[in-house]
Design a protein around this motif. Sequence first.
Motif, mmCIF file in Angstrom:
data_model
loop_
_atom_site.group_PDB
_atom_site.id
_atom_site.type_symbol
_atom_site.label_atom_id
_atom_site.label_comp_id
_atom_site.label_asym_id
_atom_site.label_seq_id
_atom_site.Cartn_x
_atom_site.Cartn_y
_atom_site.Cartn_z
ATOM 1 N N ALA A 114 -70.613 43.848 9.685
ATOM 2 C CA ALA A 114 -69.986 44.680 10.713
ATOM 3 C C ALA A 114 -70.723 44.590 12.043
ATOM 4 N N ARG A 115 -72.046 44.373 11.996
ATOM 5 C CA ARG A 115 -72.826 44.275 13.226
ATOM 6 C C ARG A 115 -72.687 42.905 13.890
ATOM 7 N N LEU A 116 -72.124 41.950 13.194
ATOM 8 C CA LEU A 116 -71.909 40.617 13.756
ATOM 9 C C LEU A 116 -70.443 40.465 14.157
ATOM 10 N N GLY A 117 -69.950 41.453 14.881
ATOM 11 C CA GLY A 117 -68.526 41.487 15.205
ATOM 12 C C GLY A 117 -68.046 40.358 16.085
ATOM 13 N N ASP A 118 -68.977 39.670 16.795
ATOM 14 C CA ASP A 118 -68.585 38.558 17.659
ATOM 15 C C ASP A 118 -68.307 37.283 16.873
ATOM 16 N N VAL A 119 -68.655 37.275 15.591
ATOM 17 C CA VAL A 119 -68.548 36.077 14.764
ATOM 18 C C VAL A 119 -67.442 36.255 13.727
ATOM 19 N N PRO A 120 -66.521 35.288 13.594
ATOM 20 C CA PRO A 120 -65.548 35.369 12.498
ATOM 21 C C PRO A 120 -66.272 35.299 11.147
ATOM 22 N N ILE A 121 -66.115 36.332 10.325
ATOM 23 C CA ILE A 121 -66.797 36.402 9.030
ATOM 24 C C ILE A 121 -65.793 36.745 7.946
ATOM 25 N N GLY A 122 -65.828 35.963 6.868
ATOM 26 C CA GLY A 122 -65.061 36.276 5.671
ATOM 27 C C GLY A 122 -65.989 36.247 4.476
ATOM 28 N N VAL A 123 -65.862 37.223 3.593
ATOM 29 C CA VAL A 123 -66.691 37.280 2.395
ATOM 30 C C VAL A 123 -65.818 36.932 1.194
ATOM 31 N N PHE A 124 -66.274 35.968 0.406
ATOM 32 C CA PHE A 124 -65.503 35.448 -0.727
ATOM 33 C C PHE A 124 -66.248 35.695 -2.037
ATOM 34 N N SER A 125 -65.486 35.955 -3.093
ATOM 35 C CA SER A 125 -66.076 36.080 -4.423
ATOM 36 C C SER A 125 -66.310 34.687 -5.005
ATOM 37 N N ALA A 126 -66.839 34.647 -6.239
ATOM 38 C CA ALA A 126 -67.229 33.367 -6.845
ATOM 39 C C ALA A 126 -66.048 32.431 -7.064
ATOM 40 N N ASP A 127 -64.829 32.960 -7.149
ATOM 41 C CA ASP A 127 -63.652 32.110 -7.329
ATOM 42 C C ASP A 127 -62.946 31.829 -6.002
ATOM 43 N N TRP A 128 -63.640 32.060 -4.896
ATOM 44 C CA TRP A 128 -63.132 31.831 -3.543
ATOM 45 C C TRP A 128 -61.933 32.714 -3.205
ATOM 46 N N THR A 129 -61.963 33.951 -3.701
ATOM 47 C CA THR A 129 -61.005 34.967 -3.270
ATOM 48 C C THR A 129 -61.602 35.738 -2.100
ATOM 49 N N LEU A 130 -60.828 35.898 -1.036
ATOM 50 C CA LEU A 130 -61.286 36.638 0.139
ATOM 51 C C LEU A 130 -61.281 38.128 -0.176
ATOM 52 N N VAL A 131 -62.458 38.767 -0.103
ATOM 53 C CA VAL A 131 -62.564 40.177 -0.463
ATOM 54 C C VAL A 131 -62.939 41.065 0.722
ATOM 55 N N TRP A 132 -63.352 40.486 1.835
ATOM 56 C CA TRP A 132 -63.722 41.269 3.031
ATOM 57 C C TRP A 132 -63.630 40.340 4.228
ATOM 58 N N VAL A 192 -66.211 28.972 -13.658
ATOM 59 C CA VAL A 192 -65.683 29.010 -15.024
ATOM 60 C C VAL A 192 -66.819 28.921 -16.040
ATOM 61 N N SER A 193 -67.831 28.117 -15.746
ATOM 62 C CA SER A 193 -68.956 27.989 -16.675
ATOM 63 C C SER A 193 -69.759 29.276 -16.766
ATOM 64 N N ARG A 194 -69.774 30.059 -15.679
ATOM 65 C CA ARG A 194 -70.556 31.294 -15.668
ATOM 66 C C ARG A 194 -69.742 32.517 -16.069
ATOM 67 N N TYR A 195 -68.413 32.430 -15.954
ATOM 68 C CA TYR A 195 -67.530 33.541 -16.319
ATOM 69 C C TYR A 195 -66.449 33.052 -17.282
ATOM 70 N N PRO A 196 -66.840 32.584 -18.456
ATOM 71 C CA PRO A 196 -65.849 32.010 -19.381
ATOM 72 C C PRO A 196 -64.829 33.024 -19.895
ATOM 73 N N GLY A 197 -65.161 34.310 -19.826
ATOM 74 C CA GLY A 197 -64.235 35.321 -20.325
ATOM 75 C C GLY A 197 -63.344 35.934 -19.269
ATOM 76 N N ASP A 198 -63.375 35.428 -18.049
ATOM 77 C CA ASP A 198 -62.569 36.009 -16.975
ATOM 78 C C ASP A 198 -61.144 35.469 -17.048
ATOM 79 N N ALA A 199 -60.211 36.326 -17.461
ATOM 80 C CA ALA A 199 -58.826 35.898 -17.675
ATOM 81 C C ALA A 199 -58.145 35.508 -16.364
ATOM 82 N N GLN A 200 -58.435 36.220 -15.272
ATOM 83 C CA GLN A 200 -57.782 35.906 -14.004
ATOM 84 C C GLN A 200 -58.264 34.571 -13.454
ATOM 85 N N LEU A 201 -59.534 34.277 -13.622
ATOM 86 C CA LEU A 201 -60.049 32.976 -13.209
ATOM 87 C C LEU A 201 -59.411 31.866 -14.035
ATOM 88 N N ASP A 202 -59.272 32.102 -15.320
ATOM 89 C CA ASP A 202 -58.630 31.110 -16.181
ATOM 90 C C ASP A 202 -57.186 30.864 -15.753
#
Length: 308
Positions: A114-132, A192-202
Motif C-alpha cells: 500500500a505504501r508503494l502506490g506509485d508502482v503497479p503491484i499484484g500479489v499472486f498465490s502459488a498457483d498464479w491466482t491474483l489475490v491482491w 502441484v508437487s507441494r500441494y498434491p491434495g489441492d482439488a482446485q489446483l488439480d
Amino acid sequence: MASSSRSAFGALVRAWRDRLAPADAGFTVTDGRRAPGLRREELAQLAGLSVDYVLRLEQSRARNPSAQVVGALARALQLSRAERDQLYRSAGLLPPQDGTVSTHVPPGIQRLAARLGDVPIGVFSADWTLVWWNSMWSAVFGDAAVVPPAERNLARALFGNGLAHAAMPPVRSERGPDVFEVSIVADLKDAVSRYPGDAQLDRLVRELRGVSGAFAHHWATRTASAPHTTDRKTIRHPEVGDIQVDCDVLIVPGADLRMVTYTAATGSSDAGKLDLLRVAGGQTATAPPDGRPQDVGDTVGGRVDPAA
C-alpha cells in the motif's frame, strides 16, 4: 449461521475495522477525519462488497456469508492467520485447510504494498491466482475486479479461452513467449508437487491440459526450467500506447506468495506514461474477493452483494 454466531461475526468485523489505520490500507488521511479506523465504505471498497452488505453483516442482519466473502474481509482487514481463522469460525465456516494453496496476504505485505502506490503491484498465490492488487495495477492492466475471481489466474490468461484470456492486454516479453510460458508451467508443476491434495489446483491443471495444446506440451516436457522471476516487458496500453517496463517477481517467505512489480527508469518516456496513468487512477489498494471461491456467482462488476 445462528443468531449468536452472526452477532459475533459482526462484532469482529466492526472491531477490526476500527483498529485498521486508513494509511495502512492505502487511503489518504485528511484533517477532518474523526474515526481512527476505516470507514464502512472504505472496507466495502477494499473487500469488493457493497456498503449495504457490509452494514448488514456488521448489524447481524445478513446470514451465511460465503467463504469468498469472509476471505475478502479477512484480507481487507489485514488479519493475522489466527484472526482470519477466528473470522471463518464465527461465520460457521471451516478455515482454509493446511495442504492447500493459500490466498492469505499477511498484514505486513499489504502495508508494504500500500505504501508503494506509485508502482503497479499484484500479489499472486502459488498457483498464479491474483489475490491482491493496487490502483496502479488496475490503471495498467485493467480492473481485475470485473473478472470473476476464479478467472483471475495468470495461467488461465495465458493458456485458457475464458474471460481471463480475453481481459489480458497484449504483453510482449523480452525473453520471448515460449520462455515466459514455460516458466509459468514450471511454477504450476512445482505447486502441484507441494500441494498434491489441492482439488482446485488439480482442476486448473486438468482444465488447461484439455483446452491448450501449448500447455499440455509444456506440462509433458521433462526439461527443467527456472521459475518466473524477472523480465523486461512491453505492455500495449489502450490509452498511452506501448510501455516498456522491468517486471520483478519478489517471493514472500513463509507465505508462498509472489509480489509482482512493474517499474520504468526515472525520467524515461515509459515512466512518463506510468505517471499519466497514476494521475488518472485512484490511490486506494484493493483486497479483492477470494481468488479461489466455490461459487463466483455473487461477483458482479467487481462488487459482491449476496442475498441476506
